[in-house]
Scaffold this active site. Sequence first.
Site, mmCIF file in Angstrom:
data_model
loop_
_atom_site.group_PDB
_atom_site.id
_atom_site.type_symbol
_atom_site.label_atom_id
_atom_site.label_comp_id
_atom_site.label_asym_id
_atom_site.label_seq_id
_atom_site.Cartn_x
_atom_site.Cartn_y
_atom_site.Cartn_z
ATOM 1 N N THR A 72 23.734 -0.233 -18.017
ATOM 2 C CA THR A 72 22.843 -0.010 -19.141
ATOM 3 C C THR A 72 23.632 -0.079 -20.432
ATOM 4 O O THR A 72 24.856 0.046 -20.449
ATOM 5 C CB THR A 72 22.121 1.350 -19.001
ATOM 6 O OG1 THR A 72 21.522 1.676 -20.232
ATOM 7 C CG2 THR A 72 23.070 2.447 -18.656
ATOM 8 N N GLN A 73 22.895 -0.277 -21.484
ATOM 9 C CA GLN A 73 23.538 -0.471 -22.763
ATOM 10 C C GLN A 73 22.787 0.345 -23.786
ATOM 11 O O GLN A 73 21.568 0.266 -23.899
ATOM 12 C CB GLN A 73 23.482 -1.958 -23.087
ATOM 13 C CG GLN A 73 24.114 -2.336 -24.375
ATOM 14 C CD GLN A 73 23.223 -3.237 -25.190
ATOM 15 O OE1 GLN A 73 22.445 -4.011 -24.649
ATOM 16 N NE2 GLN A 73 23.313 -3.110 -26.484
ATOM 17 N N GLY B 157 27.269 2.779 -26.768
ATOM 18 C CA GLY B 157 28.172 2.453 -25.681
ATOM 19 C C GLY B 157 27.492 1.706 -24.565
ATOM 20 O O GLY B 157 26.280 1.509 -24.560
ATOM 21 N N ASP C 124 20.267 15.296 -25.791
ATOM 22 C CA ASP C 124 19.319 14.223 -25.473
ATOM 23 C C ASP C 124 18.746 14.454 -24.078
ATOM 24 O O ASP C 124 18.847 13.602 -23.208
ATOM 25 C CB ASP C 124 20.027 12.863 -25.562
ATOM 26 C CG ASP C 124 19.048 11.696 -25.421
ATOM 27 O OD1 ASP C 124 17.840 11.909 -25.654
ATOM 28 O OD2 ASP C 124 19.489 10.594 -25.079
#
Lengths: 212, 269
Positions: B26-27, B31, B158
């Site tokens: 994942t991006q 990062g 988060d």
Amino acid sequence: MTLERIQLEHVPANIRIYATLFRDVANADFLHSQLLARNPDFEYAFVDASSVISRFHLLSAVYAAVNALVTGSLRTPNVHSEIVVSLNVNNNIADAYRRWGIAPGKTKDLIVVKVVAAPEGAASTGTASSPARTAQEPDDEQQSLWTHLATHVQGTPSDLTDANLAPLTDWSKVRKYYRLNGVPALAGCKDGEEKRRQEEKLAVMGMALKGL
Amino acid sequence: MTAADKQFPPPPILTHPSASPPILVTQGAEGRLYKTTHLLPTLPCALKYRPPKPYRHPALDARLTRARISAEAKVLERCWREGVPVPAVHAMDAAAGWLAMEWIEGVPVRVAINAWLGDAEGEAAPTNEKQEEDLVDLMRRIGEAVGKLHKTGVVHGDLTTSNMMLRPRGSGTPANGEPEAATQDGRAKALEGEVVLIDFGLATQSMSDEDRAVDLYVLERAFASTHPRAERLFGAILDQYKTTFKKAPSVLAKLEDVRMRGRKRSMLG
């Protein structure tokens, strides 16, 4: 020959790592003096097996040192001393040598690691090919390293396996060095095998963080 | 995958040979996360890489990257030590901007819950209370994980169901026989496992009720938007949070305030 070639993940092809274990070493004083004299023939990482938990533990330090070599961020004279320092949980180099390095009169069982960094050009030409063969003939290299070690280390050569390492670990020392006493995460687990795995993870985490 | 590889050159550390090629998982904005191996071909690891930002001054960029990688590693270590379920750190190079963590098996909690809710719809029957018990149980495990996290003095920053993994109870812990599971094997299993918190990129060390309440509020809102049909069960998370974390009452009181005004604190005064 118990000297094995260890292929780690994400290590440049021109770097070759060898390691072995010697039991009941009789000439720790001599080996220690060679390190102090900076004898280039004795450029090995000599690690006291009693403060090592497992292969994973040891290899984590080897990897950290090789990474420092590759990125040019060595904090000690060479990659071998860096291996010993990488085992420490803080940046105290003298402390690391004392705790994990070879100690005259004390070290009984000794792990030996050798890192050979071949000149960049030899290996990096063929990008797709496997890293196994380079110009320097690793087989000869392994044999000559082994001959040298076998003549100068007076001890019983053993395979560097978890089974061989486990009985050599001095847990009271390891727990002190890695601050494993009174850790809440370990309080709940009674099972010996599971607890050992957790302690190993904590030790490796401490090494990775280096006292941050 | 090849297209993605071209788009993002891998970090230098991953250009060296390995038994299997790294996979870009994942991006994010800051990062990228790769699934790769650490030390041995048999040891999977999650490698988080913060690439340099070309628009920042190199000196500032290096400093920010280093500080953020170290901060994340520090928080993970602290949580792990205290027994909060988080991935262990295997290695890091803050200067190079990468952090190698233990690979957590399983699926994100978001996927597990949605799969479970989706199945319920397929059966065209309203979920009865007994089935719902499985979901409530998962909510309790979430509440417990968050409670433990806050107890150690860390706020996640988060908290969403995407940032929690549902790790199958593995080889380490013996599986306890479940008498009720036999009737509806697949669905009951779908919500089984240990909740593991991941992605501490925005985490901070804080003991303030305000920060903790915002953490819960963010989770509540995320829950409402990703799983609207499970929203009414959110109370189960807070209930378990209360039993796990001693100082919960003041946090929950604060949560009321946060609900009234939103995540951002008022700039008055």
